[in-house]
Structure formats: structure tokens, C-alpha cells
Design a protein around this motif. Structure first.
Motif, PDB file in Angstrom:
ATOM      1  N   LEU A  52       0.819  -1.213   0.000  1.00  0.00           N
ATOM      2  CA  LEU A  52       0.000   0.000   0.000  1.00  0.00           C
ATOM      3  C   LEU A  52       0.854   1.265   0.000  1.00  0.00           C
ATOM      4  O   LEU A  52       0.586   2.206  -0.754  1.00  0.00           O
ATOM      5  N   ARG A  53       1.876   1.307   0.834  1.00  0.00           N
ATOM      6  CA  ARG A  53       2.742   2.498   0.868  1.00  0.00           C
ATOM      7  C   ARG A  53       3.385   2.750  -0.481  1.00  0.00           C
ATOM      8  O   ARG A  53       3.501   3.897  -0.940  1.00  0.00           O
ATOM      9  N   GLY A  54       3.809   1.679  -1.127  1.00  0.00           N
ATOM     10  CA  GLY A  54       4.414   1.820  -2.434  1.00  0.00           C
ATOM     11  C   GLY A  54       3.428   2.299  -3.473  1.00  0.00           C
ATOM     12  O   GLY A  54       3.760   3.150  -4.314  1.00  0.00           O
ATOM     13  N   SER A  55       2.199   1.783  -3.431  1.00  0.00           N
ATOM     14  CA  SER A  55       1.177   2.206  -4.392  1.00  0.00           C
ATOM     15  C   SER A  55       0.863   3.689  -4.247  1.00  0.00           C
ATOM     16  O   SER A  55       0.781   4.424  -5.241  1.00  0.00           O
ATOM     17  N   LEU A  56       0.689   4.144  -3.012  1.00  0.00           N
ATOM     18  CA  LEU A  56       0.355   5.549  -2.787  1.00  0.00           C
ATOM     19  C   LEU A  56       1.498   6.466  -3.201  1.00  0.00           C
ATOM     20  O   LEU A  56       1.275   7.539  -3.779  1.00  0.00           O
ATOM     21  N   SER A 152       3.770  -1.550  -7.972  1.00  0.00           N
ATOM     22  CA  SER A 152       3.572  -0.710  -6.783  1.00  0.00           C
ATOM     23  C   SER A 152       4.865  -0.362  -6.074  1.00  0.00           C
ATOM     24  O   SER A 152       4.835   0.130  -4.943  1.00  0.00           O
ATOM     25  N   ASP A 153       6.000  -0.588  -6.721  1.00  0.00           N
ATOM     26  CA  ASP A 153       7.286  -0.274  -6.101  1.00  0.00           C
ATOM     27  C   ASP A 153       8.121   0.634  -7.009  1.00  0.00           C
ATOM     28  O   ASP A 153       9.317   0.434  -7.174  1.00  0.00           O
ATOM     29  N   LEU A 154       7.465   1.624  -7.575  1.00  0.00           N
ATOM     30  CA  LEU A 154       8.157   2.503  -8.507  1.00  0.00           C
ATOM     31  C   LEU A 154       7.735   3.951  -8.321  1.00  0.00           C
ATOM     32  O   LEU A 154       6.731   4.258  -7.677  1.00  0.00           O
ATOM     33  N   VAL A 292      16.528   9.200 -16.947  1.00  0.00           N
ATOM     34  CA  VAL A 292      15.601   8.464 -16.079  1.00  0.00           C
ATOM     35  C   VAL A 292      14.230   9.137 -16.085  1.00  0.00           C
ATOM     36  O   VAL A 292      14.113  10.318 -15.791  1.00  0.00           O
ATOM     37  N   SER A 293      13.201   8.378 -16.424  1.00  0.00           N
ATOM     38  CA  SER A 293      11.826   8.848 -16.315  1.00  0.00           C
ATOM     39  C   SER A 293      11.032   8.042 -15.297  1.00  0.00           C
ATOM     40  O   SER A 293       9.964   8.478 -14.867  1.00  0.00           O
ATOM     41  N   LEU A 294      11.547   6.866 -14.934  1.00  0.00           N
ATOM     42  CA  LEU A 294      10.834   6.005 -13.988  1.00  0.00           C
ATOM     43  C   LEU A 294      11.851   5.181 -13.210  1.00  0.00           C
ATOM     44  O   LEU A 294      12.728   4.543 -13.801  1.00  0.00           O
ATOM     45  N   LEU A 295      11.737   5.210 -11.881  1.00  0.00           N
ATOM     46  CA  LEU A 295      12.596   4.452 -10.976  1.00  0.00           C
ATOM     47  C   LEU A 295      11.807   3.261 -10.447  1.00  0.00           C
ATOM     48  O   LEU A 295      10.703   3.426  -9.926  1.00  0.00           O
ATOM     49  N   HIS A 296      12.388   2.066 -10.549  1.00  0.00           N
ATOM     50  CA  HIS A 296      11.635   0.858 -10.220  1.00  0.00           C
ATOM     51  C   HIS A 296      12.445  -0.021  -9.259  1.00  0.00           C
ATOM     52  O   HIS A 296      13.499  -0.536  -9.631  1.00  0.00           O
ATOM     53  N   TRP A 297      11.924  -0.191  -8.045  1.00  0.00           N
ATOM     54  CA  TRP A 297      12.589  -1.001  -7.027  1.00  0.00           C
ATOM     55  C   TRP A 297      12.176  -2.468  -7.144  1.00  0.00           C
ATOM     56  O   TRP A 297      11.798  -3.105  -6.160  1.00  0.00           O
ATOM     57  N   SER A 298      12.244  -3.017  -8.361  1.00  0.00           N
ATOM     58  CA  SER A 298      12.004  -4.448  -8.518  1.00  0.00           C
ATOM     59  C   SER A 298      13.125  -5.213  -7.821  1.00  0.00           C
ATOM     60  O   SER A 298      14.239  -4.726  -7.675  1.00  0.00           O
TER      61      SER A 298
END
Length: 339
Positions: A52-56, A152-154, A292-298
Motif C-alpha cells: 500500500l505504501r508503495g502504491s500511494l 507498486s514499487d516505482l 531516467v523517467s521512472l525508478l523501479h525497485w524491482s
């Protein structure tokens, strides 16, 4: 170590039936002067307690950097396995953070994948909601012809309209950044490559298959339905479950089996992925070279868990200003930085 344990316990509680934390209200973002007639951008994300925190934070980043934020419609997908009370809490948390956000919450029938999920290298990858992206064409209204799926982690740090405007050409159903330098064969087991028929699935593709990350995808839902791609993805999940173990990594390999070689390529800037490290250790990583346009914590390491544990990686500091978690006695200085 105690801080890390506490962070993991909090994550486990959110995944279960514990009360959700409180969130601050995000700033309101308005359309600019040139937004008259701007197309509606449809974005789909999953919604659950664990992420949830990541989505928000992801939603806040999209709105913050959009030229026409009021022209964005969010579609949140929640598992049907969640009790009604749990879903009510998730809706309340969403409304608490974004009281005027145009958003719909759709239920995903987890029974569709219960018998199709195989154990993988990380437990989070085995959750039914991780497979909801396969079913978006059936979950979202038919009036939605195209959707941008985001994990949800970006964080999005550019105008998402630029990604939304991707031209899929005359045939492609899916667009995403491709990574052709990755070892494509490593995403499947020896049993797959030794099989007399399985590898031939790539023979009819328009070009050589390349790895792509399914956390950022532009999907033409009309073409998806016409191509019956959900059934094609389910086929490979059934092969994995009933015939032979042909991959190890959750919902990604079926996408590669169905789409690799026919994906409309997008600039790498739209998925700087892997910032969460690998799926075992979750170690710190640096950005790939380039814009960079999008950071993704995969990967295993999520920025909110590492920040809570007091063991953040350097790039986690970029995520922190978008965190809407309400803390007692905390000031809103970080939040003001993104307003």
C-alpha cells in the motif's frame, strides 16, 4: 537488526488482518493551461496491504510530474480473497491520501490462478495478485481501450503522458522497455530448452526475443482480447504446473513466452528497474547509465522497508519524499518538496 525485524513484522501485519497505518493527504494537482481536450490516461495498479505504501507513493509521483493530472484515471485491482472489511480499509486509506482522485477499485478473482501458481525464488512473486496483470482485459471495463500497468514499487519522475502516447504500430498489443543484452535463455530451465517443442514458440516472432520487465507495460486491451492473450498466458502456466518445470520466476516467464519478440520497444528511461537488488539478497544497486523517467525497485529490497529498518540504500532517498505514511510528531517537510 531489531529495526529490520520490526520492519518485516510490520509488513507481515499489513499482509494479514492488522489495521492499516494512517496516511497524510497528498497535495492537490491541477491541469495546466494546455490540457483542454487532453485524452484520459488509464493507469492500473494493484492494491493490497503489503504494498500500500508503495502504491500511494507511486500515485503521488505520477500526479506530481503530469502536465494534466486531472486527466488521469486510476484503476486499482484488489484480490477477491481479501475480506470485505479489509477492502473497505484499503479504500479508506486511498481516499485519505487522495480524496479527489478519479479512481475505481476492481476485484480480481484469485481463484483463476490458485491452481496455476508454482513456487518461485521469492514468496512475494507467488501471490495471486501478482498475476492480476494477466487478467486486466477481463477486469477493466470494455470502454477502456488501453491501459498503462504500473507495479507498486516505482516512482514516475516524468510526464506519464509521454509513455501513454507510445505508438504500438499496426499489430503489437504490448509496449515495454526491452533489454536485449540480458541472457534470455536464463529465464527458462534446461527442461524447457531441451524439450522438442517448447522453444519453437519463439520461431514465429517478428524478431529475436528479448527480456522485458512486466512492471511497466502499455497494453492495447482491444488487441489483447482479439488475440486471446489471457488464454495463451494461462496455457504456459498450466504447462509449468502440470507437465514440466520450465521456469522459476513467478508471472514474468509466461509473458516472455507469449510476447517476447513481438513487444513494441520503449526507451529504457521508462523502467530503470532492479533498484531493489536481486530476488534473494535485495542488495543496493546504482542507476543504469542514461536518462531516467521512472525508478523501479524491482527485486527483494523495497525502499520503505529499508528506510524503516534504518538501513536504506542511497537511491532510497529519492523515494522518501513521496512516502505518505503519517508518523507521530513528524513534519511534512518532505511532502512539501513534491508539492
Amino acid at each position: 537488526m531489531r529495526l529490520l525485524a520490526a520492519a518485516l513484522l510490520l509488513a507481515a501485519a499489513l499482509a494479514g488482518g492488522a489495521e492499516l497505518p494512517e496516511f497524510r493527504e497528498a497535495p492537490a494537482f491541477r491541469n495546466g493551461a494546455g490540457c483542454a481536450g487532453a485524452p484520459t490516461i488509464h493507469i492500473a495498479m494493484t492494491l493490497d496491504g503489503t504494498y500500500l505504501r508503495g502504491s500511494l507513493a507511486g500515485v503521488l509521483s505520477v500526479l506530481r510530474h503530469a502536465a494534466c493530472p486531472e486527466s488521469i484515471a486510476f484503476h486499482f485491482v484488489a484480490s477477491s480473497a481479501s475480506p470485505a472489511r479489509r477492502l473497505t480499509r484499503l479504500r479508506a486509506a486511498l481516499a485519505e491520501a487522495f480524496p479527489t482522485l478519479p479512481a475505481a477499485v476492481h476485484r480480481f478473482d484469485a481463484r483463476l490462478v490458485r491452481g496455476r501458481i508454482s513456487s518461485s525464488v521469492r514468496r512475494a512473486l507467488d501471490q495471486p495478485l501478482n498475476y492480476a496483470r494477466i487478467y486486466l482485459a477481463g477486469i477493466l471495463p470494455r470502454a477502456v481501450p488501453r491501459v498503462l500497468y504500473l507495479d507498486s514499487d516505482l516512482l514516475v519522475v516524468d510526464d506519464v503522458a509521454l509513455l501513454w502516447a507510445t505508438d504500438l504500430g499496426p499489430r503489437a498489443a504490448l509496449a515495454a522497455p526491452e533489454y536485449c543484452n540480458a541472457n534470455f535463455t536464463s529465464y527458462f530451465t534446461d527442461a524447457f530448452w531441451r524439450h522438442p517443442e517448447y522453444p519453437s514458440v519463439f520461431a514465429s516472432r517478428s524478431r529475436a526475443p528479448c527480456y522485458f520487465n512486466t512492471g511497466v507495460m502499455v497494453i492495447d486491451l482491444d488487441r489483447w482480447r482479439a488475440g486471446d492473450y489471457t488464454a495463451k498466458l494461462e496455457y504456459w502456466m498450466d504447462v509449468q504446473k502440470q507437465e514440466a518445470r520450465i521456469y522459476e520466476l513467478g508471472s514474468l516467464p509466461p509473458f516472455l513466452l507469449v510476447f517476447a519478440g513481438d513487444v513494441k520497444a520503449v526507451q529504457h528511461r521508462w523502467n530503470q528497474h532492479g533498484l531493489g537488488g536481486d530476488n534473494v539478497a535485495g542488495q543496493c544497486r546504482e542507476l543504469h547509465p542514461g536518462p531516467v523517467s521512472l525508478l523501479h525497485w524491482s527485486g527483494k529490497g523495497k525502499p520503505w522497508l529499508r528506510l524503516d529498518a534504518g538501513r536504506p540504500c542511497p537511491l532510497d532517498a529519492l523515494w522518501a519524499p513521496y512516502d505518505l505514511l503519517r508518523r507521530r510528531g513528524a513534519r511534512d517537510d518532505l511532502l512539501a518538496a513534491v508539492a
